[in-house]
Scaffold this active site. Structure first.
Site, PDB file in Angstrom:
ATOM      1  N   ASP A  67     -20.854  22.339   6.405  1.00  0.00           N
ATOM      2  CA  ASP A  67     -21.812  23.437   6.518  1.00  0.00           C
ATOM      3  C   ASP A  67     -21.618  24.271   7.776  1.00  0.00           C
ATOM      4  OD1 ASP A  67     -22.596  21.310   8.124  1.00  0.00           O
ATOM      5  OD2 ASP A  67     -24.412  20.872   6.978  1.00  0.00           O
ATOM      6  N   ASN A 136     -35.543  14.357   6.637  1.00  0.00           N
ATOM      7  CA  ASN A 136     -36.145  14.663   5.326  1.00  0.00           C
ATOM      8  C   ASN A 136     -35.210  14.274   4.177  1.00  0.00           C
ATOM      9  OD1 ASN A 136     -34.173  16.586   5.486  1.00  0.00           O
ATOM     10  ND2 ASN A 136     -35.536  18.367   5.477  1.00  0.00           N
ATOM     11  N   HIS A 138     -32.006  15.191   3.910  1.00  0.00           N
ATOM     12  CA  HIS A 138     -30.937  16.142   3.578  1.00  0.00           C
ATOM     13  C   HIS A 138     -29.558  15.561   3.893  1.00  0.00           C
ATOM     14  CE1 HIS A 138     -31.177  18.284   7.770  1.00  0.00           C
ATOM     15  NE2 HIS A 138     -30.175  17.455   7.774  1.00  0.00           N
ATOM     16  N   GLU A 143     -31.549  20.741   1.353  1.00  0.00           N
ATOM     17  CA  GLU A 143     -32.919  20.408   1.695  1.00  0.00           C
ATOM     18  C   GLU A 143     -33.665  19.846   0.481  1.00  0.00           C
ATOM     19  OE1 GLU A 143     -32.877  20.262   4.840  1.00  0.00           O
ATOM     20  OE2 GLU A 143     -34.038  21.936   5.623  1.00  0.00           O
TER      21      GLU A 143
HETATM   22  C1  F6R Z   1     -24.227  18.297   9.682  1.00  0.00           C
HETATM   23  C2  F6R Z   1     -25.033  18.008   8.506  1.00  0.00           C
HETATM   24  C3  F6R Z   1     -26.399  17.420   8.599  1.00  0.00           C
HETATM   25  C4  F6R Z   1     -26.491  16.259   9.592  1.00  0.00           C
HETATM   26  C5  F6R Z   1     -27.925  15.714   9.640  1.00  0.00           C
HETATM   27  C6  F6R Z   1     -28.071  14.594  10.646  1.00  0.00           C
HETATM   28  O1  F6R Z   1     -22.976  18.853   9.307  1.00  0.00           O
HETATM   29  O2  F6R Z   1     -24.594  18.289   7.459  1.00  0.00           O
HETATM   30  O3  F6R Z   1     -26.765  16.961   7.316  1.00  0.00           O
HETATM   31  O4  F6R Z   1     -25.604  15.253   9.218  1.00  0.00           O
HETATM   32  O5  F6R Z   1     -28.807  16.743   9.966  1.00  0.00           O
HETATM   33  O6  F6R Z   1     -27.850  15.113  11.923  1.00  0.00           O
HETATM   34  P1  F6R Z   1     -27.807  14.161  13.214  1.00  0.00           P
HETATM   35  O7  F6R Z   1     -26.542  13.387  13.109  1.00  0.00           O
HETATM   36  O8  F6R Z   1     -27.779  15.130  14.369  1.00  0.00           O
HETATM   37  O9  F6R Z   1     -29.024  13.312  13.181  1.00  0.00           O
END
Ligand code: F6R
Length: 237
Positions: A67, A136, A138, A143
């Protein structure tokens, strides 16, 4: 689904790096799907260390990231392209031209989504996709409440995601409202998935994702239906 509880963050990072490195040893031109965020930083550090020791060769490896924020240029320190360069690509012998992050600044974002989907197909699909998980549920920036059957698309970031990510920005208001992300369908097409989660604040969502019903309300719950998933967790702070 394989579930591994790591002893601590270092152990989690080493275990994830071991799986990525085994993939590269078995298939030197592997297509790795990569993630950003806090969780994979230790994994990337470990891979760099092994590269420096001569244990991994990235010269044939291709990568696709999950992303990118919409409206953020690749040279902006908040961009996921910048994150990948500074946390991994700049430190190993990967060819930059073999690394791919969706563009958040394409003139036509719908076309960019299509280009990214075609690119993944042209690469022959993803051999191994590394994933983090949001509070959440994701994965990527998919989302809660979105259809499972999406390929790369534009998503409006939820409040909890913007709140969680504000630590990387000057303020909550500075966090972009939109992102481009590989969809659940694209993630599910990867041949192997490795999900990493670190910290006590991730325990509840991991339990829901692994043991709860498969529902778009918990996007990561779809992983229960993938034939080759390894979940590596450490819930200690
Ligand atoms: C990042 C991504 C997100 C993160 C998620 C967890 O490329 O796709 O889904 O993996 O937000 O983020 P952290 O590791 O910062 O808790």
């Amino acid at each position: 689904m394989k579930y591994i509880e790591a002893k601590n963050y270092n152990d989690l990072s080493r275990k994830a790096a071991n799986i990525l490195s085994a993939q590269v040893i078995l298939k030197p031109d592997a297509v790795l799907g990569l993630a950003t965020g806090s969780t994979p930083i230790g994994t990337y550090k470990q891979l760099i260390e092994w590269y420096e020791k001569g244990d991994i060769d990235f010269s044939g490896v291709r990568t696709v990231n999950l992303d990118e924020y919409v409206g953020v240029t690749p040279d902006d320190p908040h961009s996921y392209r910048y994150f990948m360069n500074t946390n991994l690509f700049d430190h190993v012998n990967i060819k930059k031209s073999n690394t791919n992050v969706p563009s958040g600044t394409a003139v036509d974002m719908e076309k960019e989504c299509e280009r990214y989907n075609n690119l993944i197909s042209e690469l022959g699909g993803i051999d191994l996709q590394l994933l983090g998980i949001g509070h959440n549920g994701h994965i990527g920036f998919n989302e809660p409440g979105q259809a499972f059957e999406k390929m790369t698309h534009i998503v409006e970031l939820g409040e909890s995601t913007r709140e969680a990510n504000k630590r990387f920005f000057d303020s909550y208001d500075a966090v972009p409202h939109y992102a481009i992300t590989m969809g659940i369908k694209a993630i599910m097409q990867a041949r192997k998935l490795v999900l990493i989660a670190n910290g006590s604040d991730k325990e509840e969502i991991i339990k829901k994702a692994i043991y709860g019903p498969v529902t778009p309300e918990v996007p990561a719950s779809i992983l229960q239906l993938h034939p080759d998933v390894t979940v590596i967790c450490c819930f200690k702070d």
